[in-house]
Write a protein that holds these residues in place. Structure first.
Motif, PDB file in Angstrom:
ATOM      1  N   ARG A 227       0.835  -1.194   0.000  1.00 28.32           N
ATOM      2  CA  ARG A 227       0.000   0.000   0.000  1.00 28.32           C
ATOM      3  C   ARG A 227       0.877   1.254   0.000  1.00 28.32           C
ATOM      4  NH1 ARG A 227      -5.547   1.308   0.450  1.00 28.32           N
ATOM      5  NH2 ARG A 227      -5.596  -0.889  -0.044  1.00 28.32           N
ATOM      6  N   GLY A 228       1.995   1.206   0.704  1.00 26.91           N
ATOM      7  CA  GLY A 228       2.932   2.331   0.687  1.00 26.91           C
ATOM      8  C   GLY A 228       3.508   2.568  -0.702  1.00 26.91           C
ATOM      9  N   TRP A 229       3.873   1.486  -1.397  1.00 21.99           N
ATOM     10  CA  TRP A 229       4.368   1.620  -2.765  1.00 21.99           C
ATOM     11  C   TRP A 229       3.285   2.149  -3.691  1.00 21.99           C
ATOM     12  CZ3 TRP A 229       9.141   1.948  -4.155  1.00 21.99           C
ATOM     13  CH2 TRP A 229      10.120   1.320  -3.420  1.00 21.99           C
ATOM     14  N   LEU A 230       2.052   1.694  -3.487  1.00 21.82           N
ATOM     15  CA  LEU A 230       0.944   2.175  -4.309  1.00 21.82           C
ATOM     16  C   LEU A 230       0.695   3.661  -4.056  1.00 21.82           C
ATOM     17  CD1 LEU A 230      -1.261   1.447  -6.337  1.00 21.82           C
ATOM     18  CD2 LEU A 230      -2.734   0.868  -4.401  1.00 21.82           C
ATOM     19  N   ASN A 231       0.795   4.092  -2.814  1.00 23.05           N
ATOM     20  CA  ASN A 231       0.636   5.513  -2.504  1.00 23.05           C
ATOM     21  C   ASN A 231       1.725   6.351  -3.170  1.00 23.05           C
ATOM     22  OD1 ASN A 231      -1.643   5.073  -0.987  1.00 23.05           O
ATOM     23  ND2 ASN A 231      -0.562   5.028   0.956  1.00 23.05           N
ATOM     24  N   ALA A 232       2.953   5.842  -3.193  1.00 16.66           N
ATOM     25  CA  ALA A 232       4.038   6.562  -3.869  1.00 16.66           C
ATOM     26  C   ALA A 232       3.778   6.626  -5.371  1.00 16.66           C
ATOM     27  CB  ALA A 232       5.376   5.874  -3.589  1.00 16.66           C
ATOM     28  N   PHE A 233       3.277   5.539  -5.953  1.00 18.02           N
ATOM     29  CA  PHE A 233       2.936   5.505  -7.376  1.00 18.02           C
ATOM     30  C   PHE A 233       1.856   6.547  -7.692  1.00 18.02           C
ATOM     31  CE2 PHE A 233       0.302   3.525 -10.786  1.00 18.02           C
ATOM     32  CZ  PHE A 233       1.232   3.601 -11.806  1.00 18.02           C
ATOM     33  N   VAL A 234       0.852   6.642  -6.839  1.00 18.23           N
ATOM     34  CA  VAL A 234      -0.219   7.616  -7.034  1.00 18.23           C
ATOM     35  C   VAL A 234       0.316   9.040  -6.890  1.00 18.23           C
ATOM     36  CG1 VAL A 234      -2.372   8.498  -6.036  1.00 18.23           C
ATOM     37  CG2 VAL A 234      -2.074   6.051  -6.392  1.00 18.23           C
ATOM     38  N   ALA A 235       1.201   9.269  -5.925  1.00 15.94           N
ATOM     39  CA  ALA A 235       1.764  10.611  -5.734  1.00 15.94           C
ATOM     40  C   ALA A 235       2.595  11.038  -6.940  1.00 15.94           C
ATOM     41  CB  ALA A 235       2.612  10.640  -4.464  1.00 15.94           C
ATOM     42  N   PHE A 236       3.439  10.141  -7.444  1.00 19.27           N
ATOM     43  CA  PHE A 236       4.241  10.480  -8.626  1.00 19.27           C
ATOM     44  C   PHE A 236       3.362  10.641  -9.864  1.00 19.27           C
ATOM     45  CE2 PHE A 236       7.902   8.676  -6.214  1.00 19.27           C
ATOM     46  CZ  PHE A 236       8.659   9.839  -6.217  1.00 19.27           C
ATOM     47  N   GLY A 237       2.303   9.849  -9.961  1.00 10.12           N
ATOM     48  CA  GLY A 237       1.368   9.996 -11.068  1.00 10.12           C
ATOM     49  C   GLY A 237       0.638  11.328 -11.010  1.00 10.12           C
ATOM     50  N   GLY A 238       0.262  11.742  -9.814  1.00 13.60           N
ATOM     51  CA  GLY A 238      -0.380  13.047  -9.651  1.00 13.60           C
ATOM     52  C   GLY A 238       0.559  14.179  -9.996  1.00 13.60           C
ATOM     53  N   LEU A 239       1.803  14.058  -9.599  1.00 18.18           N
ATOM     54  CA  LEU A 239       2.801  15.070  -9.941  1.00 18.18           C
ATOM     55  C   LEU A 239       3.014  15.121 -11.447  1.00 18.18           C
ATOM     56  CD1 LEU A 239       4.908  17.126  -8.911  1.00 18.18           C
ATOM     57  CD2 LEU A 239       6.526  15.228  -8.813  1.00 18.18           C
ATOM     58  N   GLY A 240       3.093  13.960 -12.075  1.00 14.41           N
ATOM     59  CA  GLY A 240       3.230  13.915 -13.528  1.00 14.41           C
ATOM     60  C   GLY A 240       2.030  14.516 -14.232  1.00 14.41           C
ATOM     61  N   ALA A 241       0.828  14.288 -13.694  1.00 13.65           N
ATOM     62  CA  ALA A 241      -0.379  14.850 -14.291  1.00 13.65           C
ATOM     63  C   ALA A 241      -0.392  16.365 -14.181  1.00 13.65           C
ATOM     64  CB  ALA A 241      -1.618  14.266 -13.615  1.00 13.65           C
ATOM     65  N   VAL A 242       0.071  16.886 -13.061  1.00 11.78           N
ATOM     66  CA  VAL A 242       0.131  18.341 -12.886  1.00 11.78           C
ATOM     67  C   VAL A 242       1.107  18.953 -13.888  1.00 11.78           C
ATOM     68  CG1 VAL A 242       0.925  20.153 -11.306  1.00 11.78           C
ATOM     69  CG2 VAL A 242      -0.605  18.369 -10.495  1.00 11.78           C
ATOM     70  N   VAL A 243       2.258  18.344 -14.044  1.00 12.26           N
ATOM     71  CA  VAL A 243       3.257  18.863 -14.994  1.00 12.26           C
ATOM     72  C   VAL A 243       2.725  18.780 -16.424  1.00 12.26           C
ATOM     73  CG1 VAL A 243       5.541  18.420 -15.989  1.00 12.26           C
ATOM     74  CG2 VAL A 243       5.224  18.394 -13.507  1.00 12.26           C
ATOM     75  N   LEU A 244       2.116  17.666 -16.770  1.00  8.73           N
ATOM     76  CA  LEU A 244       1.570  17.499 -18.117  1.00  8.73           C
ATOM     77  C   LEU A 244       0.455  18.508 -18.397  1.00  8.73           C
ATOM     78  CD1 LEU A 244       1.683  15.780 -20.690  1.00  8.73           C
ATOM     79  CD2 LEU A 244      -0.033  14.297 -19.645  1.00  8.73           C
ATOM     80  N   LEU A 245      -0.420  18.713 -17.435  1.00  9.56           N
ATOM     81  CA  LEU A 245      -1.493  19.679 -17.610  1.00  9.56           C
ATOM     82  C   LEU A 245      -0.947  21.097 -17.688  1.00  9.56           C
ATOM     83  CD1 LEU A 245      -4.545  19.977 -17.831  1.00  9.56           C
ATOM     84  CD2 LEU A 245      -4.623  20.235 -15.348  1.00  9.56           C
ATOM     85  N   TRP A 246       0.060  21.409 -16.881  1.00 12.59           N
ATOM     86  CA  TRP A 246       0.666  22.738 -16.913  1.00 12.59           C
ATOM     87  C   TRP A 246       1.312  23.007 -18.273  1.00 12.59           C
ATOM     88  CZ3 TRP A 246       5.832  24.486 -17.128  1.00 12.59           C
ATOM     89  CH2 TRP A 246       5.976  25.841 -16.914  1.00 12.59           C
ATOM     90  N   VAL A 247       2.019  22.030 -18.800  1.00 14.26           N
ATOM     91  CA  VAL A 247       2.644  22.182 -20.115  1.00 14.26           C
ATOM     92  C   VAL A 247       1.574  22.352 -21.186  1.00 14.26           C
ATOM     93  CG1 VAL A 247       3.975  20.960 -21.890  1.00 14.26           C
ATOM     94  CG2 VAL A 247       4.785  21.000 -19.528  1.00 14.26           C
ATOM     95  N   TRP A 248       0.496  21.567 -21.110  1.00 12.56           N
ATOM     96  CA  TRP A 248      -0.565  21.646 -22.106  1.00 12.56           C
ATOM     97  C   TRP A 248      -1.257  23.005 -22.062  1.00 12.56           C
ATOM     98  CZ3 TRP A 248      -6.099  21.506 -22.078  1.00 12.56           C
ATOM     99  CH2 TRP A 248      -6.655  21.194 -23.310  1.00 12.56           C
ATOM    100  N   VAL A 249      -1.554  23.495 -20.853  1.00 10.02           N
ATOM    101  CA  VAL A 249      -2.227  24.795 -20.719  1.00 10.02           C
ATOM    102  C   VAL A 249      -1.311  25.919 -21.169  1.00 10.02           C
ATOM    103  CG1 VAL A 249      -3.145  26.454 -19.038  1.00 10.02           C
ATOM    104  CG2 VAL A 249      -3.874  24.066 -18.970  1.00 10.02           C
ATOM    105  N   SER A 250      -0.042  25.872 -20.794  1.00 15.00           N
ATOM    106  CA  SER A 250       0.865  26.949 -21.198  1.00 15.00           C
ATOM    107  C   SER A 250       1.099  26.945 -22.705  1.00 15.00           C
ATOM    108  CB  SER A 250       2.203  26.854 -20.455  1.00 15.00           C
ATOM    109  OG  SER A 250       2.908  25.709 -20.835  1.00 15.00           O
TER     110      SER A 250
END
Length: 77
Positions: A47-70
């Motif tokens: 569950r700890g590894w899954l939480n880290a996977f979700v956190a990195f995925g969320g960070l990646g989604a924020v960066v991808l969305l920021w690049v797309w919007v900019s």
């Protein structure tokens, strides 16, 4: 190629939906498999590894969305 199209927005949503399915699959079949063997410590580690996977995925989604919007606002964002 124009990045600000409805196709690119649909691709972003499809990627997010695919990530959600991957997280749900990992939770149902990877984490809970340890609980079937009464291995609570193993389930908590997974569950700890899954939480880290979700956190990195969320960070990646924020960066991808920021690049797309900019890109769509021509750098005004």
């Amino acid at each position: 190629m124009d990045t600000c199209t409805s196709v690119s927005a649909i691709q972003l949503l499809a990627t997010a939906f695919g990530f959600l399915l991957a997280v749900l699959w990992l939770d149902m079949f990877w984490v809970r498999s340890s609980l079937a063997h009464h291995d609570i410590d193993g389930a908590l580690r997974k569950r700890g590894w899954l939480n880290a996977f979700v956190a990195f995925g969320g960070l990646g989604a924020v960066v991808l969305l920021w690049v797309w919007v900019s890109t769509c606002t021509n750098g005004a964002f």
